[in-house]
Design a protein around this motif. Sequence first.
Motif: not given
Length: 198
Positions: A85-89, A162-163, A165-177, A179-184
């Motif tokens: 669910a975290a992966r898909h926001g 795993l959840t 990790l998913q949220y940590a990756l979402t934070a990183i994705k928002n820092m490097i992209h 756009d605004i991402w709810l999840s990866t």
Amino acid sequence: MPSPAIDDDIDDAGYVSGLPGVLGVVDAAVARIEAVLLAVGVLLMALNTIANVVGRYLLSQSLFFSEELNQALIVLITFAGISYAARHGRHIRMSAFFDAAPPRLRKAMMVVIAAVTAAAMFLLAWYAVQYVSAQASRGRLLPALQIPVWWIIVWAPLGFFLTGLQYALTAIKNMIHKDIWLSTSTLEGYDDTGEEEV
């Protein structure tokens, strides 16, 4: 101005990660683990339930371990499902302030929200590991299946980890992209009907 091109990592199952390098590999691996756990859990639960119904009504003999097995599978599906669910926001969000904020503030808020949620999930994973260890030291067995109780609850720390990790990756994705991402895998936004895009 478009965001810089980032090589997408595609795993064998076809999952495309929008994260570069090692992060993309980790993201794809987590996606694969989630998919396998959920698929196996749901299929085993369906087979167990069907076998129990057939045994009960056609052979007048139900499976003595069916209820315990389904309980174990529900734990597996629940804790694998929180990461999925975290992966898909898809987690419930209170977004009134978030939606009203300007894009730059929303971006910063998403990084903070994802990072704090990741920290909370890692903390819960730590407590869950301690709980599983305590249960393992007690040596309790399930009455019907005669397997250790901790085998059933070991999915809790894995799901929390795993959840996180998913949220940590979402934070990183928002820092490097840009756009605004709810999840990866889920970009923030609304379609023309006012429904949030997923």
